[in-house]
Design a protein around this motif. Structure first.
Motif, short mmCIF file in Angstrom:
data_model
loop_
_atom_site.label_atom_id
_atom_site.label_comp_id
_atom_site.label_asym_id
_atom_site.label_seq_id
_atom_site.Cartn_x
_atom_site.Cartn_y
_atom_site.Cartn_z
N SER A 95 -4.26 1.71 -2.93
CA SER A 95 -4.00 2.09 -1.54
C SER A 95 -5.27 2.05 -0.70
O SER A 95 -5.29 1.48 0.40
CB SER A 95 -3.37 3.48 -1.56
N ARG A 152 -6.47 -0.57 2.44
CA ARG A 152 -6.87 -0.02 3.73
C ARG A 152 -8.31 -0.37 4.08
O ARG A 152 -8.61 -0.82 5.18
CB ARG A 152 -6.70 1.51 3.73
N ARG A 173 0.84 -1.21 0.00
CA ARG A 173 0.00 0.00 0.00
C ARG A 173 0.88 1.26 0.00
O ARG A 173 0.59 2.23 -0.69
CB ARG A 173 -0.91 -0.01 1.23
#
Length: 507
Positions: free
Chosen positions: A481, A485, A469
């Motif tokens: 990314s 998350r 990421r």
RNA sequence: GGUACUUUGGCCGAGUGGCUAGGCGCCGGUCUGCAAAACCGUUUACGGCGGUUCGAAUCCGCCAAGUACCUCCA
């Protein structure tokens, strides 16, 4: 988890430099804060009324356990060798009026078709489990009332011999009126029993008791009463105030330092205990009486009789209508310590959530403190923290103020961590030492970061994902990314971006 | 009815004569691609009335509200 403390007990031959002379505790007997001076320093004897094991431990049980755990820990910190006795009540509490009284344990047993000792065992284990989760240290001795019937019979005999009790149809009662002529029955709770004696004189025609204020020392068992023991007077069971007199004396001597318990036990339980000891031993056995206040819910006492109690397990699981979520044992402990033990503390889910967040911040700061690096010199002042905490504990165990001092210094830790302040090596070591002492050893707060994910491959896998990421972020590939998350977050992970990397916590 | 005790800011909760308790929340800021988190900062209250005092949340009196114990409860 309590190994350190166990060891400490045997390695404190050299008393610490702590100023024992300034330790003050509030004595219910005198209604004043008094300097604590043990009868036989460096030994200290303390007795605390433990649970009646006929129900699941609830928040109310946690308060005295934690309060006197703090006292136990602090006395040891002061260099005393403490014998802490906390009993298990497994016989003798009468359900109703003495006349139609029935043993609580026995009643529950018949209802559930179990052996009384099965009930006792079950709830004792539940209690122990809850106390362990709350990081309450086990007492030095935990005597069962049922294991001390002989001692209780002996005690009854002593009181009979002294002329302060009478036998009536197989039961033995304490003669309160006679006792009160020579001593003050009610001195702990501030009662004048004379008026009560006057007003109740005529009501006692058909009772075995001469006066309604008299209380049972030994009770003859009714046929259906299954918990029973042989005695000189009848097959029966001991009166419910007697166990503490008998066991306290047995393990701590006829005179000892501290007796603790909940405020609701002040009358009649502790009052009776004082009378029994005075009558049977001719001694005012206890030097300092200490009482913790109640936990309230909506301003009302949380208690079995009101049916508004929440068991500790319900807190830990969140399985109760009044709870918005589960609360960890450390949150419960911290919540209780954020109020002074002699104040009532009002429970609410909101208040607990506030404690939970505060505790989490404090514990994370504590972890951060371990990793702090020292500089050339300190730009902040921390030298008086130890003394401030000590002074505060010395003032009748004022844990909320100790906590406030720790929070003040949490801010300092964070400022150093952010590079806005600096700390010298010696100051850092002092700060670490004081935090360990107060946070861990005295307040008994411990980190709850689970080691269940104690698997190296697991950690590396998550790190790997987050490193991917990080690379995506560098390429401004926000889609990748955010996907990493968001999906980790959905699984319960907490992802925190930091200046040049990331931190994460397992669910 | 008797005996104690309590009443503090949005919430919890310390504090017994003068100096910002603390936590949570709110708000502002730092950081950040965004967000979250984290961190920093800010938020001046003491049930009512009267009294004592140079000065009271803190001492005294009255009033109000509430709680506990007096029966098993931690």
């Amino acid at each position: 988890m309590e190994n350190n403390t166990e060891k400490a007990e045997f390695t404190h031959s050299t008393p610490p430099s702590r100023d024992r002379e300034t330790f003050y505790i509030y004595n219910t007997l005198t209604r004043k804060k008094e300097q604590f001076i043990p009868l036989h320093a460096p030994n200290v004897g303390m007795y605390v009324c433990g649970p009646t094991v006929y129900g699941d431990p609830h928040l109310g049980h946690a308060r005295p356990a934690i309060t006197f755990d703090i006292l136990f820990r602090y006395l040891k910190h002061l260099g005393y060798k403490v014998r802490y006795v906390r009993n298990i009540t497994d016989v003798g509490h009468l359900e109703n009026d003495a006349d139609e009284g029935e043993d609580k344990i026995a009643k529950k047993a018949r209802l559930e078709q179990l052996e009384p000792m099965e009930i006792v065992q079950y709830y004792t284990l539940r209690y122990h489990k809850a106390m362990e989760l709350l990081n309450v240290l086990p007492p030095s001795i935990e005597p069962h009332a049922s294991g001390h019937i002989m001692e209780q019979i002996d005690f009854v005999q002593k009181i009979l011999d002294a002329g302060y009790a009478y036998e009536s149809e197989g039961s033995v009662y304490f003669d309160v009126e006679k006792y009160n002529k020579n001593h003050h029955y009610g001195k702990l709770s501030g009662r004048n029993i004379n008026e009560l004696l006057e007003t109740t004189r005529e009501l006692d025609g058909q009772s075995e008791k001469h006066r309604s204020v008299d209380f049972a020392l030994w009770k003859k068992a009714s046929p259906e009463h299954i918990m029973r023991w042989k005695s000189p007077w009848s097959m029966g069971f001991p009166g419910w105030h007697l166990e503490c007199s008998a066991m306290g004396t047995k393990y701590l001597g006829e005179e000892f330092d501290i007796h603790g318990g909940g405020m609701d036990l002040m009358f009649p339980h502790h009052e009776c205990e004082i009378a029994q000891n005075q009558a049977g031993l001719g001694k005012n056995s206890v030097k300092y009486w200490m009482h913790n206040n109640m936990i309230t819910i909506g301003g009302q006492k949380m208690g079995k009789s009101l049916g508004n109690f929440i068991t500790l397990e319900q807190f830990f699981t969140g399985n109760h209508p009044l709870l918005t979520k589960a609360f960890s044992p450390m949150t419960i402990r911290f919540f209780i310590l954020q109020a002074h033990y002699r104040s009532t503390v009002d429970f609410s889910s909101e208040a607990l959530e506030a404690s939970e967040k505060g505790l989490e911040r404090l514990m994370e700061g504590y972890v951060r403190l371990q990793k702090l690096s020292a500089g050339e010199k300190s730009s902040i002042e921390i030298s008086d923290l130890r003394k401030k905490c000590e002074d505060t504990m010395n003032d009748d165990l004022n844990t909320p103020i100790v906590i406030s001092h720790l929070f003040d210094n949490l801010r300092v830790i964070n400022l150093i961590h952010d590079g806005k302040e600096t700390i010298s090596k010696s100051d850092l070591e002092e700060l670490q030492s004081v935090f360990k002492l107060y946070l861990e050893d005295i307040l008994g707060l411990q980190s709850e970061i689970q080691d269940s994910t104690n698997n190296e491959a697991f950690y590396k896998a998550i790190d790997l994902l987050l490193n991917i990421r990080l690379e995506a972020k560098k390429k401004k590939d926000w889609a990748t990314s955010d996907k990493i998350r968001n999906e980790l977050t959905a699984l319960g992970f907490e992802i925190k971006d930091t200046k040049d990397g990331f931190e994460w916590k397992a669910p």
